[in-house]
Enzyme design. Structure first.
Site, PDB file in Angstrom:
ATOM      1  N   SER A  52    -135.874  16.672  27.973  1.00 22.20           N
ATOM      2  CA  SER A  52    -135.388  15.298  28.088  1.00 22.20           C
ATOM      3  C   SER A  52    -134.977  14.675  26.754  1.00 22.20           C
ATOM      4  CB  SER A  52    -136.446  14.419  28.753  1.00 22.20           C
ATOM      5  OG  SER A  52    -137.618  14.355  27.966  1.00 22.20           O
TER       6      SER A  52
ATOM      7  N   LYS B 154    -141.898   6.185  31.102  1.00 21.41           N
ATOM      8  CA  LYS B 154    -141.035   5.980  29.945  1.00 21.41           C
ATOM      9  C   LYS B 154    -140.643   4.512  29.801  1.00 21.41           C
ATOM     10  CE  LYS B 154    -139.282  10.711  29.979  1.00 21.41           C
ATOM     11  NZ  LYS B 154    -138.150  11.614  30.222  1.00 21.41           N
TER      12      LYS B 154
END
Length: 815
Positions: free
Chosen positions: A722, A765
């Site tokens: 990511s 996140k």
């Protein structure tokens, strides 16, 4: 001495001879010596002035004693050979206490010892054995040999005794009476000792005193003190207390023995009477034996159960077997235990579910703040069960970081449904028998945890929590994860087979709730059987509410401290959350609050204060310096903030790219990156290298630039795809010589052709970004749905850009 020289223990083997030997300064020795137990002391001129010494360790030897002694042959054989070559066959015994033989020196020998006559000397293997007859005290005058064999020059002190002295006669009578009192209560002193005692009289107080001291079990140093005391009256004064103590100990031992014997006789009598009573009652038909009682007990249990026909047939077979077995046989115990388990299962017993959504919401809101999406998911699950009429057979998997409340959510589900709750941890479990039970042929066999759970909760439809399912182990004993496949499959667990019970159990009515921190280590087939509910961590506002409503009141209640005596301000509580407990869960927050309670309790007790106020100003006095500082978003040319997911929740991940020199092309990676993350960095480098001109950068920048890409913190392992978008942006920022001039974070996987692929952990996140005061983020277009499903309080104030290709990212970052 024996004349049989063929015996292995003959004195000749030790060098003893019948030759006459005289020391230069000694007169000849008269072979006639007093017999055993004699109180007569040989005439002074018959005792040698020079004698060899032997050390003894346990206790001193008295002149009144006749006792066998065993000594080490290797060490003292030469000494005994020299004693045998003397005409008097006399050796000195000296008490040296606990001193080891290897450390023994002449300074360890006491001044006073006992001269003994050696009789019936025998040597066998590594030992020498002889009978020592105590003769007379000696006092060492001079050492002639200070190494083995020890040879000393001695004198024989004599104590003048007035046999008619009233004090001496009184002590002598007291000693005789004490010895006679000791004889009947201590079996160690038998009839032979009585005859031995008859040789003494009050007119011979010295030997009598020595004999009294010798029969006590006093410590060696006390007895040596007696031996070294020459005045008879003073010696009697020391011996009499030792004798009295021996009598007291013997009386106590006698009383204890009598009590034990009395209890044993009483128990034996009670046992015989009970056995007779059983026989009489059995003959009259008014009582049952143990076997009939067991059979009736098991049949009584079955009356309240709805047992399946196949199981009932098995139980009847085992009851028939039990009725013909002897109660003392091992097979009887095995069969009885098996029937005990079979009849303890809650066959057909179920609790009534409370399918009331309002009640369920009340319980969930009472026990948990936040977790709005999780609560809604549970309510949906219960609503579905309302229409079905049953919520059994479902398997929920609560996934989230440690300390977010997974176990307590499972407990709240059970309370909302009104079901029994049973929890056991499968973390580290390596034996499949823990799940499916042991075969009955094994010693110590038991059913599996699921059968034990049903027996304990006494219903067929409890809520069973399998904690830490992601930490199952494997070993040569089996794979418990595979054993759980049958348990957690609604199509199979209706006929679950426990190896010990060996009958089918219906687990379809059980509501299974599993917990895990991550999904990576859960086998795919097992994960496929469970419905996942994610618990993502808490933001600061949620932690503040949890601490105020749950953690702080619980700590004060547990320690029984009135709330008004410890005043924790709102600002201080926020500082605890931001500076000391920034993890995803609230377990560390509870520990820090507990530290405050403990230190405040000390102040309340020691300083006599009525109350303690904890504010931002004095918080460090309670918790020390903050563990976390305000995260500074790194900015500059080649510096970009990424977003990462960890098992502990979300985190910000700054990435730095720098030009080291312009001498040669090169690319270097640091930061303890995993293989996948290294591949993402190489993809980012290749992509930027091939598309520099498209983004307005110098197309030749990397031709002569050695570039270093670093991901702080260097000691923390990192992996995952990511960070591809973030690494690409950092390299492009370096090439364009443009820094990102605002708080911006991003995440997404990049392909070699510039596609931005979706990533996981969007909720975590976003929480990490808000925690760092970053309110503008770039997410993959494919994660738009994940963001839209987030709670309103997480999306509020956030500016989110969605990118399908990397040019979309570059447009947002560089305009």
């Amino acid at each position: 001495m024996s004349d049989d020289h063929d015996r292995p223990g003959d004195p000749e083997a030790l060098g003893w001879t019948h030759e006459t030997y005289h020391d230069a300064d000694e007169p000849p020795f008269d072979e006639e010596s007093p017999g055993r137990g004699s109180a007569m002391v040989p005439a002074r001129e018959t005792l040698p002035e020079r004698i060899y010494l032997l050390p003894i360790h346990n206790r001193p030897f008295f002149p009144a004693q006749v006792q066998p002694l065993v000594i080490n042959r290797e060490r003292w054989e030469e000494t005994m050979r020299r004693v045998g070559n003397t005409p008097h066959h006399t050796v000195g015994l000296a008490f040296v206490g606990e001193t080891a033989v290897e450390e023994l020196g002449h300074e360890h020998f006491p001044e006073v010892g006992t001269a003994v006559k050696v009789h019936k000397l025998q040597g066998e293997d590594q030992q020498i054995q002889f009978i020592a007859q105590g003769v007379q005290r000696f006092r060492i005058q001079r050492w002639l040999s200070k190494t083995p064999p020890y040879l000393v020059e001695v004198s024989y002190p004599r104590e003048p005794v007035d046999a008619e002295d009233d004090e001496a006669r009184a002590y002598a009578m007291a000693l005789i009476n004490g010895i006679k009192e000791l004889l009947p209560i201590n079996p160690l002193y038998g009839e032979e000792l009585k005859h031995y005692l008859n040789r003494f009289s009050p007119h011979e107080p010295g030997p009598l005193t020595d004999f009294a001291a010798a029969i006590t079990s006093a410590k060696g140093h006390l007895l040596q003190d007696v031996l070294a005391t020459l005045p008879v009256v003073a010696r009697m004064q020391k011996v009499l207390p030792l004798l009295r103590k021996e009598i007291d100990v013997a009386q106590l031992q006698s009383e204890i023995s009598e009590q034990v014997n009395a209890q044993m006789q009483e128990r034996q009598r009670e046992f015989f009477l009970r056995e007779q009573l059983k026989v009489i009652q059995r003959e009259l038909g008014i009582s049952k034996d143990d076997r009939e009682n067991d059979v009736d007990t098991f049949r009584d249990r079955l009356e309240s159960l709805v047992v399946p026909p196949k199981v009932l047939t098995r139980i009847e077979e085992e009851l028939d077997k039990l009725s013909v077995l002897e109660t003392g046989s091992p097979e009887y115990g095995t069969t009885r235990n098996y029937l005990d388990w079979l009849t303890s299962m809650p066959w057909g017993v179920r609790s009534q579910d409370k399918l009331d959504l309002a009640h369920a919401r009340q319980v969930l809101d009472r026990d948990h703040d936040g977790l709005k999406d999780v609560k809604e998911r549970i309510i949906e699950f219960l609503a579905e069960g309302t229409f079905k009429g049953d919520v059994g057979g479902s398997i929920l998997l609560l996934v989230g970081p440690p300390g977010v409340g997974k176990t307590s959510v499972g407990r709240s589900i059970a309370e909302a449904l009104g079901r029994e709750f049973y929890r056991f941890s499968v973390g580290g479990m390596r034996d499949e028998a823990e799940i499916k039970g042991h075969r009955r042929t094994y010693i110590g066999a038991m059913p599996g945890k699921l059968a034990q759970a049903l027996k304990e909760v006494e219903v067929e439809n409890p809520v069973i929590m399998l904690d830490e399912i992601d930490k199952l182990g494997q070993s040569f004993q089996g794979d418990p994860a595979s054993a759980l496949l049958e348990v957690l499959d609604p199509e199979q667990n209706v006929d679950f087979l426990d190896h010990y019970l060996d009958v089918r159990l219906d687990l379809s009515k059980v509501l299974f709730v599993c917990t895990a921190n991550t999904l990576d280590s859960i086998p795919g087939p097992l994960l496929d059987r469970m419905e996942q509910i994610r618990l993502s961590g808490y933001i600061a506002e949620e932690k503040l509410t949890i601490a105020r409503h749950h953690l702080w009141p619980k700590l004060l209640k547990r320690d029984r401290i009135p709330r008004k005596r410890i005043n924790l301000t709102e600002a201080a509580l926020k500082q605890v959350i931001e500076g000391y407990a920034r993890e995803a869960g609230v377990r560390q927050l509870e520990k820090q609050l507990h530290r405050i309670v403990r230190k405040a309790a000390v102040k309340l007790l020691e300083n006599g204060q009525q109350s303690v106020r904890v504010s931002v100003n004095n918080l460090e006095a309670f918790l020390g310096a903050p563990l976390f500082r305000k995260e500074q978003v790194l900015q500059g040319e080649g510096v970009v903030t990424g977003l990462a997911w960890t098992a502990m929740g979300g985190a910000t991940l700054p990435i730095e790219a720098g030009k080291v020199h312009a001498l040669d092309r090169g690319f270097k990676l640091t930061g303890k990156l995993g293989e996948v993350m290294q591949e993402s960095a190489n993809i980012a480098y290749s992509y930027v290298l091939g598309h520099l001109s498209e983004f307005g950068a110098d197309a030749d920048f990397f031709d002569s630039a050695f570039v270093h890409l670093h991901v702080p913190e260097g000691a923390t392992p990192k992996d995952g795809p990511s960070a591809g978008v973030t690494m690409t942006t950092a390299l492009l920022s370096l090439a364009k010589h443009r820094a990102i001039d605002r708080s911006l974070a991003m995440t997404g996987e990049l392909t070699l052709t510039g596609q931005v692929l979706p990533v996981g952990g969007i909720r975590e996140k976003i929480i990490a970004a808000r925690r760092s005061d970053i309110f503008e983020v770039i997410l993959p277009e494919a994660n738009r749905r994940d963001f839209d499903e987030l709670p309103d309080f997480l999306r509020e104030g956030m500016t989110v850009h969605f990118a399908g290709r990397y040019p979309d990212v570059a447009k947002v970052v560089f305009g």
